[in-house]
Design a protein around this motif. Structure first.
Motif, PDB file in Angstrom:
ATOM      1  N   LEU A  10      -8.093   1.957   7.260  1.00  0.00           N
ATOM      2  CA  LEU A  10      -7.200   1.491   8.313  1.00  0.00           C
ATOM      3  C   LEU A  10      -7.364  -0.009   8.468  1.00  0.00           C
ATOM      4  O   LEU A  10      -8.458  -0.501   8.737  1.00  0.00           O
ATOM      5  N   ASP A  11      -6.286  -0.743   8.306  1.00  0.00           N
ATOM      6  CA  ASP A  11      -6.330  -2.207   8.326  1.00  0.00           C
ATOM      7  C   ASP A  11      -5.686  -2.764   9.591  1.00  0.00           C
ATOM      8  O   ASP A  11      -4.758  -2.181  10.158  1.00  0.00           O
ATOM      9  N   TRP A  12      -6.171  -3.935   9.999  1.00  0.00           N
ATOM     10  CA  TRP A  12      -5.504  -4.691  11.057  1.00  0.00           C
ATOM     11  C   TRP A  12      -4.246  -5.317  10.463  1.00  0.00           C
ATOM     12  O   TRP A  12      -4.289  -5.952   9.423  1.00  0.00           O
ATOM     13  N   LEU A  13      -3.126  -5.100  11.120  1.00  0.00           N
ATOM     14  CA  LEU A  13      -1.837  -5.549  10.617  1.00  0.00           C
ATOM     15  C   LEU A  13      -1.271  -6.625  11.533  1.00  0.00           C
ATOM     16  O   LEU A  13      -1.175  -6.434  12.748  1.00  0.00           O
ATOM     17  N   GLU A  14      -0.863  -7.730  10.949  1.00  0.00           N
ATOM     18  CA  GLU A  14      -0.294  -8.813  11.750  1.00  0.00           C
ATOM     19  C   GLU A  14       1.184  -8.578  12.075  1.00  0.00           C
ATOM     20  O   GLU A  14       1.679  -9.046  13.098  1.00  0.00           O
ATOM     21  N   ASP A  15       1.880  -7.836  11.207  1.00  0.00           N
ATOM     22  CA  ASP A  15       3.300  -7.593  11.441  1.00  0.00           C
ATOM     23  C   ASP A  15       3.736  -6.378  10.624  1.00  0.00           C
ATOM     24  O   ASP A  15       2.995  -5.866   9.777  1.00  0.00           O
ATOM     25  N   TRP A  16       4.949  -5.896  10.914  1.00  0.00           N
ATOM     26  CA  TRP A  16       5.457  -4.711  10.224  1.00  0.00           C
ATOM     27  C   TRP A  16       5.588  -4.936   8.722  1.00  0.00           C
ATOM     28  O   TRP A  16       5.350  -4.036   7.928  1.00  0.00           O
TER      29      TRP A  16
END
Length: 297
Positions: A10-16
């Motif tokens: 599970l990664d931290w996502l900055e945008d869609w």
């Protein structure tokens, strides 16, 4: 068919767009290895909580609400990926809200679009006591061009009557997306998946979340290994392990299976557990209690 089981971080996502690029890469990797069916894990959708920012991702209720709100957009993405790459995909499960009910839902996509969904049937203590997530309304048999598929989400795999009902309805393949915070939890689900493959003389596929996600307390710790399992019988690996990845090792575990072997094992295996299941109640009802005699010394 060739099946790819994800050990998914599970990664931290900055945008869609970052999420789309990640999933596009994962799907291309599996399809590049010949996969016809891709299996993502339970609560893999929770990485979408990061799109709400740290305060949302760090709050159990806000994270659930945010991810549930993105469900339609996520389903559109997986429908497009399945169509574009001509494969079947069990998308990562995640929370959905229907009226007053909160469910944990996994959706199965074909190249032609959404086939349907399976809601988790039996909730863990965390889901019941901390998240107020409820069980669904029964089981679904997916009759696909690849074969007949059932889904038992994580804890569900530990309850044999669920898998039995699916297999009696025709399932040849059981998909077991999972999310467990400790090796003990992963082991319970893996043992359950292997036991269900043994009892029902079928194939089971476990796909876990792996690695830390400290920014989201719902899924902050993730342990597991992807694996494909069959009955340890003639025509199958003698250990029952078709393929298995390393513990906490992100990536795909890919193997080819022949579901005709499921039919063969059920009809003429070295043992016939699937056929002989119905003999259990008679023996169980005939239980006797024998008391040890007291010593005369």
């Amino acid at each position: 068919m060739t099946i790819a089981a994800a050990a998914y971080p599970l990664d931290w996502l900055e945008d869609w767009e970052t999420y789309e690029a990640k999933l596009e890469g994962w799907v291309m990797d599996a399809v590049g290895q010949g996969a016809d069916l891709l299996v993502f894990p339970e609560y893999g959708a929770m990485e979408l909580a990061s799109l709400g920012g740290p305060d949302v991702a760090g709050d159990l209720e806000a994270a659930l609400q945010h991810v549930a709100g993105l469900r339609p957009q996520m389903e559109e993405l997986f429908a497009r990926l399945a169509h574009q790459h001509e494969c079947h995909i069990l998308a990562p499960s995640g929370p959905v809200i229907e009226g007053s009910r909160r469910l944990n839902r996994a959706s199965l996509f074909a190249p032609t679009g959404l086939i349907g969904h399976q809601d988790k049937a039996i909730m863990t203590r965390f889901e019941r006591e901390d998240w107020s997530v409820e069980g669904g309304d029964g089981l679904v048999l997916f009759d696909t061009s690849l074969g007949k598929i059932g889904v038992t989400i994580c804890y569900d795999s530990e309850f044999p009557l669920l898998a039995r009902a699916l297999c009696e309805a025709g399932a040849e393949l059981l998909l077991v997306p999972s999310a467990t915070e400790a090796v003990a939890g992963y082991s319970r689900v893996r043992i359950g998946a292997m036991a269900r493959a043994l009892e029902n003389q079928c194939v089971s596929v476990q796909a876990p979340t792996v690695g830390p996600a400290p920014w989201c307390p719902a899924v902050d710790e993730n342990r597991g290994a992807a694996g494909l399992y069959g009955p340890p019988d003639a025509g199958w690996p003698e250990t029952g392990v078709i393929a298995q990845g390393g513990l906490d090792s992100p990536g795909w575990v890919v193997a080819t299976v022949d579901l005709a072997q499921v039919t063969q094992s059920r009809a003429d295996g070295t043992v016939l557990l699937f056929k002989h299941w119905s003999e259990q109640p008679k023996q169980a009802e005939a239980i006797k209690i024998l008391h040890e005699k007291a010593s005369s010394a």
